[in-house]
Scaffold this motif. Sequence first.
Motif, PDB file in Angstrom:
ATOM      1  N   ARG A 130     -31.605 -51.371  16.664  1.00 30.19           N
ATOM      2  CA  ARG A 130     -30.640 -52.166  17.576  1.00 30.19           C
ATOM      3  C   ARG A 130     -30.984 -53.574  17.208  1.00 30.19           C
ATOM      4  N   LEU A 153     -14.241 -52.896  12.848  1.00 31.18           N
ATOM      5  CA  LEU A 153     -13.933 -52.224  13.981  1.00 31.18           C
ATOM      6  C   LEU A 153     -14.966 -50.897  14.054  1.00 31.18           C
ATOM      7  N   LEU A 154     -15.101 -50.183  12.735  1.00 24.92           N
ATOM      8  CA  LEU A 154     -16.107 -49.018  12.430  1.00 24.92           C
ATOM      9  C   LEU A 154     -17.392 -49.666  13.087  1.00 24.92           C
ATOM     10  N   GLN A 155     -17.902 -50.734  12.259  1.00 23.72           N
ATOM     11  CA  GLN A 155     -19.383 -51.090  12.626  1.00 23.72           C
ATOM     12  C   GLN A 155     -19.639 -51.563  13.920  1.00 23.72           C
ATOM     13  N   LEU A 184     -20.275 -57.241   8.153  1.00 23.93           N
ATOM     14  CA  LEU A 184     -20.915 -56.219   8.649  1.00 23.93           C
ATOM     15  C   LEU A 184     -22.264 -56.038   9.443  1.00 23.93           C
ATOM     16  N   ALA A 211     -14.152 -56.364  21.794  1.00 20.62           N
ATOM     17  CA  ALA A 211     -15.494 -57.107  21.360  1.00 20.62           C
ATOM     18  C   ALA A 211     -15.375 -56.843  19.882  1.00 20.62           C
ATOM     19  N   ALA A 260     -18.104 -50.154  16.453  1.00 22.09           N
ATOM     20  CA  ALA A 260     -18.117 -48.827  17.353  1.00 22.09           C
ATOM     21  C   ALA A 260     -19.412 -48.209  16.982  1.00 22.09           C
ATOM     22  N   LEU A 261     -20.138 -48.344  15.890  1.00 19.86           N
ATOM     23  CA  LEU A 261     -21.161 -47.659  15.862  1.00 19.86           C
ATOM     24  C   LEU A 261     -22.305 -48.198  16.277  1.00 19.86           C
ATOM     25  N   HIS A 262     -22.061 -49.574  16.761  1.00 19.61           N
ATOM     26  CA  HIS A 262     -22.995 -50.397  17.439  1.00 19.61           C
ATOM     27  C   HIS A 262     -22.696 -50.358  19.111  1.00 19.61           C
ATOM     28  N   GLY A 263     -21.801 -49.769  19.352  1.00 16.35           N
ATOM     29  CA  GLY A 263     -21.347 -49.384  20.725  1.00 16.35           C
ATOM     30  C   GLY A 263     -20.777 -50.491  21.476  1.00 16.35           C
ATOM     31  N   LEU A 264     -20.013 -51.406  20.597  1.00 18.30           N
ATOM     32  CA  LEU A 264     -19.053 -52.581  21.118  1.00 18.30           C
ATOM     33  C   LEU A 264     -17.904 -52.035  21.461  1.00 18.30           C
ATOM     34  N   GLU A 316     -10.650 -52.922   9.580  1.00 18.09           N
ATOM     35  CA  GLU A 316     -11.282 -51.577   9.787  1.00 18.09           C
ATOM     36  C   GLU A 316     -12.698 -51.367   9.845  1.00 18.09           C
ATOM     37  N   HIS A 376     -23.095 -57.047  15.364  1.00 18.26           N
ATOM     38  CA  HIS A 376     -23.877 -56.920  16.855  1.00 18.26           C
ATOM     39  C   HIS A 376     -25.010 -58.046  17.138  1.00 18.26           C
TER      40      HIS A 376
END
Lengths: 356, 265
Positions: A96, A118-120, A167, A130, A122-126, A115, A171
């Motif tokens: 984290r 967006l993927l990265q 990337l 955001a 999403a992997l970090h829970g954003l 993209e 976060h």
Amino acid sequence: MQNDYERNRIVAASAARGRPAGIEARGLVRDFKGGVRAVAGIDLVVSEGEIYGFLGPNGAGKSTTVLMLSTLLPPSAGHATVAGHDVVREGAAVRRAIGASLQESALDPYLSAREHMLLQGALHGLSRAAARARGEELLERVGLSEAAERKVKGYSGGMKRRLDLALALIHHPRLLFLDEPTTGLDVQSRTALWEEVRRLADEGVTVFLTTQYLEEADVLADRVGIIDRGRIVAEGAPADLKAEIGRPAVEALPEDPAQRERLAGVLARIGELLPAAAGGAVAVRLPAGARDLAEVVRALDAEGISLAELRLHAPTLDDVFLAKTGRSLEGGGDREEAQQEGAAAAGGQTGGSVRA
Amino acid sequence: MSGSAAQSSQGGIWAVARAIAWRNLRTYVRRPELFVPSLVFPLIFLAAFAGGLSALGGAPGFHFPAGYTAFQFVFVLLQSAMFAGLFTGFSLAFDFESGFARRLMIAAADRRGIALGYALVALTRATVTLTVVTGVALAAGMQVTGDGVEVFGLYGLAALLVFVGYGWAAGIAFRFRSIQAGPLMQTPVFLILFLAPVYVPLGLLKGWIHAVASVNPATFFLEAGRGLIAGRPTQLALAFGLALVLIGLFSLWARLGLRSAERGS
């Protein structure tokens, strides 16, 4: 260089206030199948906000150390904490806190940069919004906004590394691992990446940077750890490490060879004469470092001695590596070659080889 | 920084799984070399088995009320389901080989989300394939004599087999982390499927193939599936129970494989 000293001062002050270290490793070891020991007991402390350069030849154990600190590989022995979390027991908490840009740009050639962001995210829970906003900000920052919709398979090596860096930052990590971030990049891309790393450090991000480029470690790092055969052989601020090896020397070649003795007499007033100057030149060690160079020029001017050539030889990190290991850093991944190079370099002067 | 950091709570298992599924499906539809074969091969099997071998439907002792096309359709359906799982295992292995999986391993706070994400991919891929296969089979005149609940049961069984195939393949992919492990994923499944009563019912098989088919788990799935499409349910508890047990075992197999990948061993 003054900037380096200033940074070190800040880091030292932070340490003195007892702020938790960004990274702390004690006796870190990694063995691979077949009894290969890639990392043979590393101790290091990296303070928050510091740029720590991990310098060594290919195969020295730099990347394995990064893999362990970034929780991609567990240590065989020893202990490490990253951002205050144990890398083995608290891997999720470590992940984290960190961002990582590793040697292979781990990108999907069929996705665009946007993209990937967006993927990265999403992997970090954003949330999608955001991730999109932060992605746009970072793509702008690394100069990829115009190429954001293009699939990554059409990107150059430099673009991929910049995307990889963006990337790693999505976060807002407190700590960034960069494993040989500029390997294979052209000078322009390398300089742009260095600027970005400096900017991140100014924002308070701790940067752990591995490199085999002496110049990169010298220019970027607040402190450098030099690793060889899985062990840290020297550690400190680049200027301090080089100062340990010796002060810079200046070599002067008179325009008129008959002036050599007078030249030597003038230079002897400034510092210790060195014996190995070739081709009629005179060499002198500068007691106050490069600052003495102005005095040399003034003295020679006052004596009316004209020079054909004046060269400053400053110790390099390669000299440090040579002094600590008996081998030159360049090509140090191949032990036989390195030994030959080391022997050759030991017989020569202090001029280091800079891979750039 | 702190405000932004607070924004990033880092995804739990489902956030990671959804992200992975999103990426894989996006890539999947952009690569015709991936999705075209996954649609075409089941149709070739259906045409070859149901069309080319349809005379077997008239063999003495062969009584299947829904007809030979439906008999073969069940095999193709269940095979496609398992292979959707297997091919997703291939994708996972490829992502490890290409280095992309490192991104996932380092970004995912809960790495079980990686395994779950690819499972969602397998299920989605299977849904696409099974829809196309069903559409073509119906267009070709396949009869379905089972009712809605039974047909739903057939697709439920197929869904379970997606996870069976995926669990097996994921365990291999996590351990070998190379596409070269592909044959290891595929071969046992091929053997099991083709040592089952593919062309005729179990009762018409003779000799060693009958002995092997009698204990082959694929036989139970086929018998149950064919019973459902024909409206004569048989061996349902055995087939569904076995599928669930296999899912449990292969989930453990995949979980241990993930640990192996985490250890780098």
